[in-house]
Write a protein that holds these residues in place. Structure first.
Motif, PDB file in Angstrom:
ATOM      1  N   ARG A   1     102.367  42.305   7.238  1.00 51.91           N
ATOM      2  CA  ARG A   1     103.059  42.822   8.420  1.00 51.91           C
ATOM      3  C   ARG A   1     102.605  44.239   8.772  1.00 51.91           C
ATOM      4  O   ARG A   1     102.599  44.625   9.939  1.00 51.91           O
ATOM      5  CB  ARG A   1     104.561  42.811   8.153  1.00 51.91           C
ATOM      6  CG  ARG A   1     105.418  43.060   9.379  1.00 51.91           C
ATOM      7  CD  ARG A   1     106.859  42.678   9.084  1.00 51.91           C
ATOM      8  NE  ARG A   1     107.705  42.861  10.250  1.00 51.91           N
ATOM      9  CZ  ARG A   1     109.010  42.554  10.285  1.00 51.91           C
ATOM     10  NH1 ARG A   1     109.591  42.048   9.205  1.00 51.91           N
ATOM     11  NH2 ARG A   1     109.706  42.752  11.364  1.00 51.91           N
ATOM     12  N   HIS A   2     102.178  44.987   7.736  1.00 49.75           N
ATOM     13  CA  HIS A   2     101.764  46.383   7.955  1.00 49.75           C
ATOM     14  C   HIS A   2     100.419  46.648   7.267  1.00 49.75           C
ATOM     15  O   HIS A   2     100.332  47.464   6.332  1.00 49.75           O
ATOM     16  CB  HIS A   2     102.824  47.344   7.399  1.00 49.75           C
ATOM     17  CG  HIS A   2     104.220  47.054   7.865  1.00 49.75           C
ATOM     18  ND1 HIS A   2     104.639  47.296   9.169  1.00 49.75           N
ATOM     19  CD2 HIS A   2     105.287  46.520   7.209  1.00 49.75           C
ATOM     20  CE1 HIS A   2     105.912  46.945   9.279  1.00 49.75           C
ATOM     21  NE2 HIS A   2     106.330  46.473   8.113  1.00 49.75           N
ATOM     22  N   PRO A   3      99.360  45.976   7.660  1.00 52.95           N
ATOM     23  CA  PRO A   3      98.063  46.128   6.972  1.00 52.95           C
ATOM     24  C   PRO A   3      97.508  47.547   7.009  1.00 52.95           C
ATOM     25  O   PRO A   3      96.756  47.940   6.117  1.00 52.95           O
ATOM     26  CB  PRO A   3      97.150  45.159   7.733  1.00 52.95           C
ATOM     27  CG  PRO A   3      97.795  44.989   9.084  1.00 52.95           C
ATOM     28  CD  PRO A   3      99.266  45.058   8.815  1.00 52.95           C
TER      29      PRO A   3
ATOM     30  N   LEU B   1     112.599  50.244   7.026  1.00 51.60           N
ATOM     31  CA  LEU B   1     113.823  49.549   6.642  1.00 51.60           C
ATOM     32  C   LEU B   1     114.868  49.648   7.748  1.00 51.60           C
ATOM     33  O   LEU B   1     115.507  48.658   8.116  1.00 51.60           O
ATOM     34  CB  LEU B   1     114.380  50.124   5.341  1.00 51.60           C
ATOM     35  CG  LEU B   1     115.667  49.476   4.818  1.00 51.60           C
ATOM     36  CD1 LEU B   1     115.443  47.998   4.509  1.00 51.60           C
ATOM     37  CD2 LEU B   1     116.164  50.210   3.555  1.00 51.60           C
ATOM     38  N   ALA B   2     114.988  50.829   8.318  1.00 52.96           N
ATOM     39  CA  ALA B   2     115.981  51.033   9.383  1.00 52.96           C
ATOM     40  C   ALA B   2     115.650  50.229  10.625  1.00 52.96           C
ATOM     41  O   ALA B   2     116.547  49.774  11.353  1.00 52.96           O
ATOM     42  CB  ALA B   2     116.074  52.524   9.728  1.00 52.96           C
ATOM     43  N   ASP B   3     114.348  50.011  10.853  1.00 53.93           N
ATOM     44  CA  ASP B   3     113.917  49.286  12.056  1.00 53.93           C
ATOM     45  C   ASP B   3     113.674  47.794  11.802  1.00 53.93           C
ATOM     46  O   ASP B   3     113.190  47.088  12.687  1.00 53.93           O
ATOM     47  CB  ASP B   3     112.629  49.902  12.608  1.00 53.93           C
ATOM     48  CG  ASP B   3     112.847  51.330  13.098  1.00 53.93           C
ATOM     49  OD1 ASP B   3     114.003  51.650  13.427  1.00 53.93           O
ATOM     50  OD2 ASP B   3     111.856  52.103  13.129  1.00 53.93           O
ATOM     51  N   GLY B   4     113.977  47.314  10.605  1.00 54.52           N
ATOM     52  CA  GLY B   4     113.770  45.899  10.296  1.00 54.52           C
ATOM     53  C   GLY B   4     112.326  45.561   9.964  1.00 54.52           C
ATOM     54  O   GLY B   4     111.946  44.384   9.953  1.00 54.52           O
ATOM     55  N   GLY B   5     111.520  46.568   9.645  1.00 53.86           N
ATOM     56  CA  GLY B   5     110.125  46.313   9.314  1.00 53.86           C
ATOM     57  C   GLY B   5     109.910  45.857   7.887  1.00 53.86           C
ATOM     58  O   GLY B   5     108.809  45.447   7.509  1.00 53.86           O
ATOM     59  N   CYS B   6     110.935  45.932   7.083  1.00 47.01           N
ATOM     60  CA  CYS B   6     110.888  45.387   5.722  1.00 47.01           C
ATOM     61  C   CYS B   6     112.289  44.890   5.383  1.00 47.01           C
ATOM     62  O   CYS B   6     113.257  45.187   6.086  1.00 47.01           O
ATOM     63  CB  CYS B   6     110.409  46.432   4.721  1.00 47.01           C
ATOM     64  SG  CYS B   6     111.359  47.966   4.685  1.00 47.01           S
ATOM     65  N   LYS B   7     112.381  44.139   4.286  1.00 46.21           N
ATOM     66  CA  LYS B   7     113.662  43.527   3.967  1.00 46.21           C
ATOM     67  C   LYS B   7     113.777  43.372   2.455  1.00 46.21           C
ATOM     68  O   LYS B   7     112.911  42.749   1.823  1.00 46.21           O
ATOM     69  CB  LYS B   7     113.778  42.151   4.636  1.00 46.21           C
ATOM     70  CG  LYS B   7     115.074  41.422   4.345  1.00 46.21           C
ATOM     71  CD  LYS B   7     115.090  40.069   5.034  1.00 46.21           C
ATOM     72  CE  LYS B   7     116.362  39.308   4.720  1.00 46.21           C
ATOM     73  NZ  LYS B   7     116.358  37.962   5.361  1.00 46.21           N
TER      74      LYS B   7
END
Length: 259
Positions: free
Chosen positions: A55-57, A29-35
């Motif tokens: 995005r993260h299999p 979340l902090a790195d923009g990997g989820c929203k």
């Protein structure tokens, strides 16, 4: 004067998870990997979960025992094949449906008696032909339809008396023509018509006295010699007429008559 709409605004029903309790709060979340509301593993939203795992299999393996069935089902799409086995007995059919599409062929027999029809349909669609006959007695007609479509033609005999009309229709269209005599007394007129259209000409006598005139008409379209002559006296005028027309159109008969 300012104008205000009197129409109520539609509420935003996008599922939102509580990010404060998420294990990815300080990382993805902090790195923009989820929203939130868009790409989220914790929301009760198939779309958001799928976007997250797409995005993260590599994280899919963490959710094969998750309490939420849809999270497990979507995770099953992204798992490496060697991690799928624990899900073969998943209590939710949506998860097992994913597996039926993805597991190696040599695992499919473990799903051939699954309680879910769609799982068994997929198995019947993927099983190697050498094992497909094991599903010919499936209680669901649609599974047997898939079996009838894929079973080697020489192995269709056990389905000629199937209780379902669609299964027998497929068999009538695929079974070797020399074996169609086995279906000459099928209770469905449409199936007997298919038999009359495909069976060996020398076997057509089996249907020449069929109770339905449309079947006898198909016979008259293909019959030869004595059988064709006999059909000129058929009680139905459509049948007798086409038999007479065929006889009259045969060059050898015309030549014989001219002599």
């Amino acid at each position: 004067m300012a104008m205000y709409s009197t129409e109520a605004q539609d509420p935003d029903l996008t599922p939102l998870a509580d990010c404060s309790r998420c294990e990815y709060r300080d990382t993805l979340l902090a790195d923009g990997g989820c929203k939130p509301g868009d790409t989220c593993i914790r929301a009760h939203s198939g779309r958001q979960i799928d976007r997250f795992l797409k995005r993260h299999p590599g994280l899919a393996g963490q959710y094969i025992t998750d309490d939420f069935w849809e999270r497990r089902a979507i995770a099953a799409r992204y798992l490496p094949t060697n991690m799928l086995r624990p899900l073969l007995n998943d209590p939710d059919e949506a998860v097992r449906r994913v597996l039926a599409y993805r597991v190696p062929l040599d695992w499919l027999l473990e799903l051939r008696q699954d309680s879910d029809r769609e799982v068994r349909v997929t198995v019947a669609d993927r099983l190697p032909e050498t094992q497909l006959e094991l599903m010919a007695d499936d209680p669901d007609y649609l599974v047997r339809v898939y079996v009838a479509k894929r079973l080697p033609k020489g192995r269709l005999f056990r389905l000629v008396a199937d209780p379902d009309t669609e299964v027998r229709r497929i068999v009538a269209e695929r079974i070797p023509s020399v074996s169609l005599g086995l279906m000459a007394e099928d209770k469905e007129t449409n199936i007997r018509r298919i038999v009359a259209q495909r069976m060996e000409i020398e076997d057509l006598a089996l249907l020449s006295r069929d109770p339905d005139w449309t079947v006898r008409y198909e016979v008259a379209l293909r019959a030869e010699d004595d059988l064709l002559t006999r059909l000129t006296e058929d009680p139905d005028p459509e049948v007798s007429e086409i038999a007479k027309e065929r006889i009259a159109s045969q060059p050898e008969r015309q030549t014989s008559n001219e002599r």
